[in-house]
Scaffold this motif. Structure first.
Motif, short mmCIF file in Angstrom:
data_model
loop_
_atom_site.label_atom_id
_atom_site.label_comp_id
_atom_site.label_asym_id
_atom_site.label_seq_id
_atom_site.Cartn_x
_atom_site.Cartn_y
_atom_site.Cartn_z
N VAL A 14 0.87 -1.18 0.00
CA VAL A 14 0.00 0.00 0.00
C VAL A 14 0.90 1.22 0.00
O VAL A 14 1.63 1.47 0.97
N THR A 15 0.87 2.00 -1.09
CA THR A 15 1.63 3.25 -1.10
C THR A 15 0.76 4.32 -0.43
O THR A 15 -0.47 4.27 -0.52
N GLY A 16 1.41 5.23 0.26
CA GLY A 16 0.64 6.25 1.00
C GLY A 16 -0.11 5.62 2.16
O GLY A 16 -1.12 6.15 2.62
N GLY A 17 0.40 4.51 2.66
CA GLY A 17 -0.29 3.72 3.67
C GLY A 17 -0.37 4.38 5.04
O GLY A 17 -1.04 3.85 5.94
N CYS A 18 0.26 5.53 5.20
CA CYS A 18 0.17 6.22 6.49
C CYS A 18 -0.69 7.48 6.39
O CYS A 18 -0.74 8.27 7.34
N GLY A 19 -1.35 7.67 5.25
CA GLY A 19 -2.23 8.84 5.10
C GLY A 19 -3.60 8.55 5.69
O GLY A 19 -3.85 7.48 6.25
N PHE A 20 -4.48 9.52 5.54
CA PHE A 20 -5.86 9.42 6.05
C PHE A 20 -6.53 8.16 5.49
O PHE A 20 -6.93 7.25 6.24
N LEU A 21 -6.61 8.05 4.18
CA LEU A 21 -7.22 6.86 3.59
C LEU A 21 -6.31 5.64 3.74
O LEU A 21 -6.77 4.54 4.06
N GLY A 22 -5.01 5.84 3.50
CA GLY A 22 -4.06 4.73 3.51
C GLY A 22 -4.10 3.93 4.81
O GLY A 22 -4.08 2.69 4.79
N GLU A 23 -4.18 4.62 5.94
CA GLU A 23 -4.22 3.91 7.24
C GLU A 23 -5.45 3.02 7.32
O GLU A 23 -5.39 1.88 7.81
N HIS A 24 -6.58 3.52 6.82
CA HIS A 24 -7.81 2.70 6.85
C HIS A 24 -7.67 1.50 5.92
O HIS A 24 -8.16 0.41 6.22
N VAL A 25 -7.00 1.69 4.78
CA VAL A 25 -6.80 0.56 3.85
C VAL A 25 -5.92 -0.50 4.53
O VAL A 25 -6.23 -1.71 4.49
N VAL A 26 -4.86 -0.04 5.16
CA VAL A 26 -3.94 -0.97 5.84
C VAL A 26 -4.68 -1.77 6.91
O VAL A 26 -4.60 -3.00 6.98
N ARG A 27 -5.43 -1.07 7.75
CA ARG A 27 -6.15 -1.76 8.84
C ARG A 27 -7.23 -2.69 8.28
O ARG A 27 -7.45 -3.79 8.80
N MET A 28 -7.87 -2.25 7.20
CA MET A 28 -8.93 -3.07 6.59
C MET A 28 -8.33 -4.36 6.00
O MET A 28 -8.91 -5.44 6.13
N LEU A 29 -7.18 -4.24 5.35
CA LEU A 29 -6.53 -5.43 4.79
C LEU A 29 -6.23 -6.43 5.90
O LEU A 29 -6.46 -7.64 5.75
N LEU A 30 -5.71 -5.92 7.01
CA LEU A 30 -5.35 -6.81 8.11
C LEU A 30 -6.58 -7.49 8.70
O LEU A 30 -6.53 -8.65 9.11
N GLN A 31 -7.70 -6.78 8.69
CA GLN A 31 -8.92 -7.36 9.27
C GLN A 31 -9.67 -8.25 8.30
O GLN A 31 -10.31 -9.21 8.70
N ARG A 32 -9.62 -7.91 7.01
CA ARG A 32 -10.58 -8.52 6.08
C ARG A 32 -9.97 -9.26 4.89
O ARG A 32 -10.70 -9.65 3.98
N GLU A 33 -8.63 -9.39 4.84
CA GLU A 33 -8.06 -10.11 3.70
C GLU A 33 -7.40 -11.40 4.20
O GLU A 33 -6.23 -11.37 4.61
N PRO A 34 -8.15 -12.50 4.15
CA PRO A 34 -7.61 -13.74 4.74
C PRO A 34 -6.36 -14.26 4.05
O PRO A 34 -5.58 -15.00 4.65
#
Ligand SMILES: NC(=O)C1=CN([C@@H]2O[C@H](COP(=O)(O)OP(=O)(O)OC[C@H]3O[C@@H](n4cnc5c(N)ncnc54)[C@H](O)[C@@H]3O)[C@@H](O)[C@H]2O)C=CC1
Ligand SMILES: C[C@@H](CO)CCC[C@@H](C)[C@H]1CC[C@H]2[C@@H]3[C@H](O)CC4=CC(=O)CC[C@]4(C)[C@H]3CC[C@]12C
Length: 369
Positions: A14-34
């Motif tokens: 995830v590029t930009g993974g520490c931005g506003f949207l990026g952080e949510h993408v990172v956390r979502m992947l960890l929660q929802r991508e088996p």
């Protein structure tokens, strides 16, 4: 990502993974991508919160890097199965030069595409923007439009220009042969104005309202609808699109999707009041307190002052001709393309999105974050 390797664990970047949207993408992947085996988070500025994620079952690799540096991007992409490219310079206030915006948003995206091609990464999801479409320089309304709605997309501002160019690069790259001989599969997601936990402009409005004794003043007519979408749903849409790109490559490859959910259609200010109201603020005026021409004048004055003061100090007011045009032009989407193409349904209802955002505004407004 072949069927025979069902149990294969995947590497996501995830590029930009520490931005506003990026952080949510990172956390979502960890929660929802088996199928996630390793998550690489690439950003120019790494957030301290990444540390806590490193203790979980998925390997989380933090990579400090710059998308404008092709070699840094290539090193980060090498060995990844999927790239979610959300890094970007979001500047509509004149902080950065047009050249810098172009460099990060366009050249940065080119570097990501070339890195995929060189290293053999086959799946790329790009965070585009509603701004790629409009509002245009003529202020034409885009009312409940979809991906096929005809609209004269004419831009002058560096931010939408850069997003439009970058989106085109991503879509044109679909089908290119990557290292190893397989085709690159790309798609672009176009969020409207994102809100939710981490939304700095919302926090700034809240603090401004507190400074003004709990009042905010209406500047835009309530009849102007502005599209908004909850950050958790935007993140979920990225995760789902990334997951489905392989299975539905023929359908999704080279496609654009607006990001949407059940958030109500309202003016920018009325929508913000859905969160700021329960936090104790009030919006004064059923109609704008100032005539529109005064706002146009103030916006132009701000632009002039920014230009005059630039050698001495960076003056970055919220109101400028561009932000005024965006805020005062109707732009809303109504579409089900993401649902039809890859089964997207919002993960968070409007009520959930609203509650989560209110709780965040209350916490962020009173702390110094
Ligand atoms: N905020 C919004 O309402 C909308 C945002 N978008 C798009 O979503 C994406 C994310 O936006 P936000 O999260 O709001 O912005 P943000 O500024 O919070 O996040 C962007 C991230 O990219 C990183 N970044 C910037 N330049 C970089 C570079 N040269 N190399 C590596 N990383 C770099 C930043 O450090 C930051 O962490 C952007 O591409 C933006 O264009 C699209 C539609 C609406
Ligand atoms: C006139 C002011 C009176 O209260 C309000 C000014 C608000 C503006 C700063 C915002 C209004 C609309 C916003 C933009 C919109 O949500 C679309 C966007 C998409 C992106 O890809 C990036 C951010 C933005 C341009 C967003 C920026 C802030 C506004 C212009």
């Amino acid at each position: 990502m072949a069927d025979s390797a069902q149990a294969q664990k995947l590497v996501y970047l995830v590029t930009g993974g520490c931005g506003f949207l990026g952080e949510h993408v990172v956390r979502m992947l960890l929660q929802r991508e088996p199928r996630l085996g390793e998550l690489r988070v690439f950003d120019r500025h790494l957030g301290p919160w990444l540390e806590e994620l490193k203790t979980g079952p998925v390997r989380v690799t933090a990579i400090q890097g710059d998308v404008t540096e092709a070699h840094e991007v290539a090193a980060a992409v090498a060995g990844a199965h999927v790239v979610i490219h959300t890094a970007g310079l979001v500047d509509v206030f004149g902080r950065a030069s047009p050249e810098t915006i172009h460099e990060v948003n366009v050249q940065g995206t080119r570097n990501v595409i070339e890195a995929c091609v060189q290293t053999g990464t086959q799946f790329l999801v790009y965070t585009s923007s509603m701004e790629v479409v409009g509002p245009n320089t003529k202020g034409h309304p885009f009312y409940r439009g979809n991906e096929d709605t005809l609209y004269e997309a004419v831009h002058r501002h560096p931010y939408p220009c850069s997003k439009a160019l970058a989106e085109r690069l991503v879509l044109e790259a679909n089908g290119r042969e990557v290292h190893g001989g397989l085709p690159l599969v790309t798609c672009a997601l176009r969020p409207t104005g994102i809100y939710g936990e981490g939304h700095q402009i919302m926090r700034d409005f809240y603090r401004q309202g507190l400074r003004l004794g709990g009042w905010l003043f209406r500047a835009i007519p309530a009849s102007v609808e502005h599209g908004r979408v909850y950050v958790g749903n935007v993140a979920w849409m990225h995760v789902l699109a990334a997951r489905e790109l392989e299975r539905r490559a023929a359908l999704m490859g080279g496609q654009v999707y607006f990001c949407y959910d059940g958030s109500p259609y309202k003016s920018y200010e009325d929508f913000n009041m859905e969160f700021l109201g329960p936090c104790g603020l009030q919006l004064v005026g059923a109609r704008p307190l100032l005539p529109y021409w005064v706002l146009v004048f103030l916006a132009a004055l701000n632009a002039l002052l920014q230009w005059l003061l630039r050698p001495l100090v960076l003056y970055v007011p919220l109101l400028n001709p561009y932000t005024l045009a965006v805020a005062s032009t109707t732009f809303t989407v109504s579409t089900d393309k993401a649902q039809r193409h890859f089964g997207y349904e919002p993960l968070f209802s409007w009520e959930d999105s609203r509650t989560r955002t209110i709780l965040w505004v209350q916490a962020a407004g009173s702390s110094a974050q």
